[in-house]
Design a protein around this motif. Structure first.
Motif: not given
Length: 404
Positions: A27-34
């Motif tokens: 998952g490259a959304g908000v959580g994944g990127c953070i």
């Protein structure tokens, strides 16, 4: 709680290309990127981090900041600024948003909850300052770029279809288009949102406390009042907030059996219901982009960590949109898990017994953190819904108050 280490019948074929990484994040959304950025900064250049994202990069073009948001969830509360600053992203976020296409300051909320009197809660006295109303897709694009610039590799249009734990690595098969790739990863983070795709592969179950959904649309914003609005009604509650690019989100939170069956696809029924609410009707414009229905219930996974894996954000616990904490929870749990991984030094341990002890320590500590978040959230969630007493004879509010 023990981990289910095998989720496929056999290890991936050796004939396929092999990708090896220290940490794979699904998952490259908000959580994944953070999580990717935090881990890169904590563990250094020698730690390889890979993001696996099911969506197509072509659907999030470079200049999407000028387009209508297509993802639900737009509120970034004031406390999120602390995380952006800790990761050295805040100044860049402000610079990238100079034209206001990605975010605009959240002034506060006007609420009609429990009675017909308007109650205003602003952010003027918040020590963290104003929050932000986001173009969610543009914000995720910003984080994608920050992650890749720090050496994180993103595999787009890719899913994990099989996985098995073998000695030091998770051995997975990735499906990307018509091709399959072998992935070896020492640790896997599930940041796949409510799908919780990897946690489910390990046997974790979704535990839902209610059946709320949200019907939502983005519309042209023609009003000067930039306060967000919440108003209750007999069958649920409505929400609206101004967004960047002169847009506005309007959402109805209810149970699917309390509204017309074709509301999922019928924008006219949605607008008819919206215009029947006096506080929402003036916000409705003629330019409407209707997105249909999405899950909006309170739920958690029966297991949020196991043998060299853990889930963050909605893949661990998913909050009611009323809390406005979904994005912040994804960021906060990403930071908490990153700290635990760094403190354990599990990626550099060669001894199998020692590595197993470190894994159990991470699992226990992280489960404890998630349990604490969950209990704190439930207390506020139950308290707030119980403030509305006007329609206790109606199905929606009767079920809401049954949590007392």
């Amino acid at each position: 709680m023990g981990a289910k280490q095998v989720s496929s019948k056999s290890p991936p074929s050796k004939a396929m290309p092999v990708l090896t990484t220290d940490i794979a994040i699904i998952g490259a959304g908000v959580g994944g990127c953070i999580a990717a950025i935090a881990l890169h900064q904590a563990l250094g250049e020698n730690c390889t981090i890979t993001l696996i994202e099911k969506s197509d990069q072509a659907k999030t073009p470079q200049h999407e900041t000028h387009q209508t948001p297509v993802k639900a969830g737009e509120n970034l509360p004031p406390a999120a600024e602390r995380i952006l600053k800790k990761l050295g992203l805040y100044r860049r976020f402000i610079s990238a948003n100079q034209q206001g296409h990605m975010a605009q300051a959240s002034m506060g909320m006007q609420s009609y909850w429990g009675n017909d009197q308007r109650q205003i809660v602003d952010n003027l006295s918040n020590p963290d300052g104003f929050g932000w109303q986001l173009n969610r897709s543009a914000f995720e694009k910003f984080l994608n770029e920050c992650a890749t610039e720090q050496g994180v590799k993103i595999h787009w249009s890719t899913t994990v279809c099989e996985s098995i734990r073998h000695e030091e690595y998770w051995k997975c098969q990735l499906q990307t288009g018509e091709d399959r790739i072998n992935l070896n990863a020492k640790f896997i983070i599930d940041a796949s949102g409510r799908r919780a795709s990897f946690a489910r592969q390990q046997g974790a179950k979704r535990q839902a406390l209610d059946r709320q959904v949200a019907y939502w649309a983005t519309i042209a914003n023609n009003t000067e009042n930039q306060l967000s609005t919440i108003v209750t009604c007999p069958y649920g509650w409505w929400y609206s907030a101004a967004l960047p690019n002169q847009q506005r989100v309007v959402a109805l939170h209810t149970f699917s059996d309390l509204v017309p069956k074709n509301l999922r696809k019928n924008v006219y029924d949605f607008l008819m219901l919206a215009r029947a609410i006096p506080q929402i009707a003036p916000l409705i414009s003629t330019s409407v982009n209707y997105h249909g229905v999405t899950a909006a219930n309170t739920c958690r996974m029966s297991q949020v960590a196991g043998s060299h894996w853990a889930a963050i954000g909605d893949a661990a616990v998913a909050f009611d949109p009323l809390s406005s904490q979904g994005m912040f929870n994804a960021m906060a749990t990403a930071m908490q898990l990153s700290d635990l991984i760094k403190a354990s030094d599990i990626l550099n341990t060669e001894s199998l017994p020692q590595r197993e002890n470190q894994e159990k320590s991470i699992e226990h500590a992280y489960e404890k953190q998630i349990d604490s978040i969950w209990r704190h959230y439930l207390g506020h969630w139950q308290h707030y819904y119980q403030q509305e007493k006007r329609w206790l004879d109606q199905t929606y509010w009767r079920e809401r108050n049954s949590f007392a």
